[in-house]
Scaffold this motif. Sequence first.
Motif, PDB file in Angstrom:
ATOM      1  N   GLY A 167      22.363 -25.253 189.403  1.00  0.00           N
ATOM      2  CA  GLY A 167      21.589 -24.599 190.472  1.00  0.00           C
ATOM      3  C   GLY A 167      22.384 -24.485 191.768  1.00  0.00           C
ATOM      4  O   GLY A 167      21.902 -23.916 192.742  1.00  0.00           O
ATOM      5  N   GLY A 168      23.617 -24.999 191.766  1.00  0.00           N
ATOM      6  CA  GLY A 168      24.442 -25.010 192.981  1.00  0.00           C
ATOM      7  C   GLY A 168      25.227 -23.711 193.172  1.00  0.00           C
ATOM      8  O   GLY A 168      25.316 -22.867 192.272  1.00  0.00           O
ATOM      9  N   ILE A 169      25.805 -23.577 194.360  1.00  0.00           N
ATOM     10  CA  ILE A 169      26.592 -22.381 194.701  1.00  0.00           C
ATOM     11  C   ILE A 169      27.925 -22.804 195.313  1.00  0.00           C
ATOM     12  O   ILE A 169      27.973 -23.712 196.148  1.00  0.00           O
ATOM     13  N   MET A 170      28.990 -22.106 194.884  1.00  0.00           N
ATOM     14  CA  MET A 170      30.308 -22.313 195.499  1.00  0.00           C
ATOM     15  C   MET A 170      30.778 -20.973 196.075  1.00  0.00           C
ATOM     16  O   MET A 170      30.618 -19.922 195.447  1.00  0.00           O
ATOM     17  N   VAL A 171      31.368 -21.027 197.281  1.00  0.00           N
ATOM     18  CA  VAL A 171      31.968 -19.826 197.872  1.00  0.00           C
ATOM     19  C   VAL A 171      33.452 -20.101 198.010  1.00  0.00           C
ATOM     20  O   VAL A 171      33.851 -21.105 198.624  1.00  0.00           O
ATOM     21  N   ILE A 172      34.281 -19.221 197.428  1.00  0.00           N
ATOM     22  CA  ILE A 172      35.721 -19.502 197.338  1.00  0.00           C
ATOM     23  C   ILE A 172      36.537 -18.203 197.371  1.00  0.00           C
ATOM     24  O   ILE A 172      36.221 -17.263 196.628  1.00  0.00           O
ATOM     25  N   PRO A 173      37.579 -18.139 198.224  1.00  0.00           N
ATOM     26  CA  PRO A 173      38.459 -16.975 198.170  1.00  0.00           C
ATOM     27  C   PRO A 173      39.446 -17.121 197.003  1.00  0.00           C
ATOM     28  O   PRO A 173      40.014 -18.198 196.809  1.00  0.00           O
ATOM     29  N   VAL A 174      39.609 -16.038 196.246  1.00  0.00           N
ATOM     30  CA  VAL A 174      40.511 -16.065 195.086  1.00  0.00           C
ATOM     31  C   VAL A 174      41.543 -14.951 195.251  1.00  0.00           C
ATOM     32  O   VAL A 174      41.187 -13.808 195.574  1.00  0.00           O
ATOM     33  N   GLU A 175      42.818 -15.307 195.035  1.00  0.00           N
ATOM     34  CA  GLU A 175      43.884 -14.308 195.130  1.00  0.00           C
ATOM     35  C   GLU A 175      43.978 -13.576 193.792  1.00  0.00           C
ATOM     36  O   GLU A 175      44.520 -14.093 192.824  1.00  0.00           O
ATOM     37  N   TYR A 184      34.620 -14.977 196.418  1.00  0.00           N
ATOM     38  CA  TYR A 184      33.694 -15.062 195.277  1.00  0.00           C
ATOM     39  C   TYR A 184      32.516 -15.959 195.645  1.00  0.00           C
ATOM     40  O   TYR A 184      32.699 -16.974 196.323  1.00  0.00           O
ATOM     41  N   ARG A 185      31.340 -15.571 195.119  1.00  0.00           N
ATOM     42  CA  ARG A 185      30.193 -16.499 195.154  1.00  0.00           C
ATOM     43  C   ARG A 185      29.918 -16.884 193.702  1.00  0.00           C
ATOM     44  O   ARG A 185      29.659 -16.021 192.870  1.00  0.00           O
ATOM     45  N   VAL A 186      30.011 -18.185 193.442  1.00  0.00           N
ATOM     46  CA  VAL A 186      29.881 -18.678 192.067  1.00  0.00           C
ATOM     47  C   VAL A 186      28.556 -19.420 191.945  1.00  0.00           C
ATOM     48  O   VAL A 186      28.295 -20.363 192.700  1.00  0.00           O
ATOM     49  N   HIS A 187      27.728 -18.970 191.003  1.00  0.00           N
ATOM     50  CA  HIS A 187      26.430 -19.626 190.779  1.00  0.00           C
ATOM     51  C   HIS A 187      26.518 -20.453 189.502  1.00  0.00           C
ATOM     52  O   HIS A 187      27.014 -19.965 188.487  1.00  0.00           O
ATOM     53  N   LYS A 188      26.015 -21.680 189.571  1.00  0.00           N
ATOM     54  CA  LYS A 188      25.889 -22.484 188.346  1.00  0.00           C
ATOM     55  C   LYS A 188      24.390 -22.583 188.053  1.00  0.00           C
ATOM     56  O   LYS A 188      23.637 -23.122 188.881  1.00  0.00           O
ATOM     57  N   SER A 189      23.975 -22.031 186.925  1.00  0.00           N
ATOM     58  CA  SER A 189      22.535 -21.993 186.639  1.00  0.00           C
ATOM     59  C   SER A 189      22.045 -23.398 186.276  1.00  0.00           C
ATOM     60  O   SER A 189      22.851 -24.276 185.964  1.00  0.00           O
ATOM     61  N   PRO A 190      20.732 -23.589 186.293  1.00  0.00           N
ATOM     62  CA  PRO A 190      20.194 -24.918 185.945  1.00  0.00           C
ATOM     63  C   PRO A 190      20.669 -25.395 184.567  1.00  0.00           C
ATOM     64  O   PRO A 190      20.798 -26.594 184.338  1.00  0.00           O
ATOM     65  N   GLY A 192      23.655 -24.761 183.456  1.00  0.00           N
ATOM     66  CA  GLY A 192      25.111 -24.940 183.517  1.00  0.00           C
ATOM     67  C   GLY A 192      25.951 -23.675 183.335  1.00  0.00           C
ATOM     68  O   GLY A 192      27.171 -23.741 183.343  1.00  0.00           O
ATOM     69  N   LYS A 193      25.292 -22.503 183.176  1.00  0.00           N
ATOM     70  CA  LYS A 193      26.071 -21.255 183.003  1.00  0.00           C
ATOM     71  C   LYS A 193      26.644 -20.809 184.345  1.00  0.00           C
ATOM     72  O   LYS A 193      26.006 -20.939 185.378  1.00  0.00           O
ATOM     73  N   ILE A 194      27.856 -20.225 184.286  1.00  0.00           N
ATOM     74  CA  ILE A 194      28.549 -19.797 185.502  1.00  0.00           C
ATOM     75  C   ILE A 194      28.454 -18.275 185.650  1.00  0.00           C
ATOM     76  O   ILE A 194      28.727 -17.534 184.693  1.00  0.00           O
ATOM     77  N   ARG A 195      28.062 -17.824 186.834  1.00  0.00           N
ATOM     78  CA  ARG A 195      28.037 -16.375 187.130  1.00  0.00           C
ATOM     79  C   ARG A 195      28.805 -16.149 188.419  1.00  0.00           C
ATOM     80  O   ARG A 195      28.624 -16.879 189.393  1.00  0.00           O
ATOM     81  N   ILE A 196      29.688 -15.128 188.397  1.00  0.00           N
ATOM     82  CA  ILE A 196      30.526 -14.871 189.578  1.00  0.00           C
ATOM     83  C   ILE A 196      30.148 -13.539 190.207  1.00  0.00           C
ATOM     84  O   ILE A 196      30.041 -12.520 189.517  1.00  0.00           O
ATOM     85  N   GLU A 197      29.974 -13.558 191.521  1.00  0.00           N
ATOM     86  CA  GLU A 197      29.740 -12.327 192.293  1.00  0.00           C
ATOM     87  C   GLU A 197      30.917 -12.146 193.225  1.00  0.00           C
ATOM     88  O   GLU A 197      31.332 -13.106 193.887  1.00  0.00           O
ATOM     89  N   LYS A 198      31.437 -10.924 193.329  1.00  0.00           N
ATOM     90  CA  LYS A 198      32.533 -10.668 194.259  1.00  0.00           C
ATOM     91  C   LYS A 198      31.940 -10.116 195.546  1.00  0.00           C
ATOM     92  O   LYS A 198      31.231  -9.106 195.516  1.00  0.00           O
ATOM     93  N   LEU A 199      32.224 -10.776 196.685  1.00  0.00           N
ATOM     94  CA  LEU A 199      31.546 -10.394 197.928  1.00  0.00           C
ATOM     95  C   LEU A 199      32.339  -9.406 198.770  1.00  0.00           C
ATOM     96  O   LEU A 199      31.847  -8.353 199.110  1.00  0.00           O
ATOM     97  N   LEU A 200      33.582  -9.771 199.141  1.00  0.00           N
ATOM     98  CA  LEU A 200      34.374  -8.867 199.993  1.00  0.00           C
ATOM     99  C   LEU A 200      35.835  -9.308 200.049  1.00  0.00           C
ATOM    100  O   LEU A 200      36.142 -10.470 199.763  1.00  0.00           O
ATOM    101  N   PRO A 201      36.741  -8.373 200.403  1.00  0.00           N
ATOM    102  CA  PRO A 201      38.155  -8.755 200.552  1.00  0.00           C
ATOM    103  C   PRO A 201      38.324  -9.634 201.779  1.00  0.00           C
ATOM    104  O   PRO A 201      37.653  -9.413 202.796  1.00  0.00           O
ATOM    105  N   VAL A 202      39.177 -10.649 201.673  1.00  0.00           N
ATOM    106  CA  VAL A 202      39.374 -11.607 202.773  1.00  0.00           C
ATOM    107  C   VAL A 202      40.856 -11.962 202.895  1.00  0.00           C
ATOM    108  O   VAL A 202      41.684 -11.522 202.080  1.00  0.00           O
ATOM    109  N   MET A 203      41.173 -12.770 203.910  1.00  0.00           N
ATOM    110  CA  MET A 203      42.555 -13.201 204.132  1.00  0.00           C
ATOM    111  C   MET A 203      42.547 -14.669 204.569  1.00  0.00           C
ATOM    112  O   MET A 203      42.138 -14.972 205.687  1.00  0.00           O
ATOM    113  N   PHE A 204      42.933 -15.550 203.642  1.00  0.00           N
ATOM    114  CA  PHE A 204      42.968 -16.989 203.935  1.00  0.00           C
ATOM    115  C   PHE A 204      44.370 -17.537 203.670  1.00  0.00           C
ATOM    116  O   PHE A 204      45.145 -16.929 202.909  1.00  0.00           O
ATOM    117  N   VAL A 205      44.666 -18.712 204.248  1.00  0.00           N
ATOM    118  CA  VAL A 205      45.907 -19.413 203.887  1.00  0.00           C
ATOM    119  C   VAL A 205      45.753 -19.885 202.435  1.00  0.00           C
ATOM    120  O   VAL A 205      44.640 -20.030 201.941  1.00  0.00           O
TER     121      VAL A 205
END
Length: 211
Positions: A167-175, A184-190, A192-205
């Motif tokens: 049921g948790g959410i992770m937000v992570i930039p992926v190269e 990416y916004r990563v959802h873990k369903s109750p 345990g299944k993983i679903r990935i949503e792509k939100l927007l282009p970003v620039m991180f170290v």
Amino acid sequence: MNKEELIAKLIREGYIARKEVAEAMLKVPREEFVPEELRPYAYEDRPLPIGEGQTISAPHMVAYMIEAAGIKRGDKVLEVGTGSGYHAAVMAEVVGPEGHVFTIERIPELAERAKERLERLGYGDRVTVYVGDGSKGIPEEAPFDKIIVTAAAKEIPEELLRQLKPGGIMVIPVEEAPGFQVLYRVHKSPDGKIRIEKLLPVMFVPLVSDS
Ligand code: SAM
């Protein structure tokens, strides 16, 4: 720009959606998290250097990631990439005394400075700073309701997926390709299944892993 003008701009532009995020950003003094000579720029909406070749993220990105992860009162949050400690302080305001922010930084000098500031500003009991490779998470504190990664990974670290609650959410930039990062916004369903949503282009170290 001053703090109030910056927050009003972030609301207008849609980066801040919830009142509690606006209030948190109004409360945290960003000038305390940047080097003294850059204080006049603390309320410009842009990243600033914080030493050791690293940056404090732009305010719109801090707000956007908190909103995208849906961080709320009572959440137990993992932040990978403490940097200055600013993002952790804003999240500490949002999670309130019922929640907690665990943040991990690989550069000891930055972690030490962030810890000292967070304690001085009164966040010591709501934020715990670790030193180490955050791509491995913090197994002894897991699982987490939300995970925020503030450096760009080559791929989503398996260990972080494991440490996310169902049921948790992770937000992570992926190269995705050299020089091209996507948040990416990563959802873990109750269950345990993983679903990935792509939100927007970003620039991180880059997220620098030990192995
Ligand atoms: N959230 C920060 C703030 O509010 O100032 C900004 C973080 S900065 C954009 C990214 C940080 O991630 C840098 O301080 C960098 O040293 C750190 N970092 C990179 N790879 C890491 C890793 N594997 N584990 C922990 N921290 C890492």
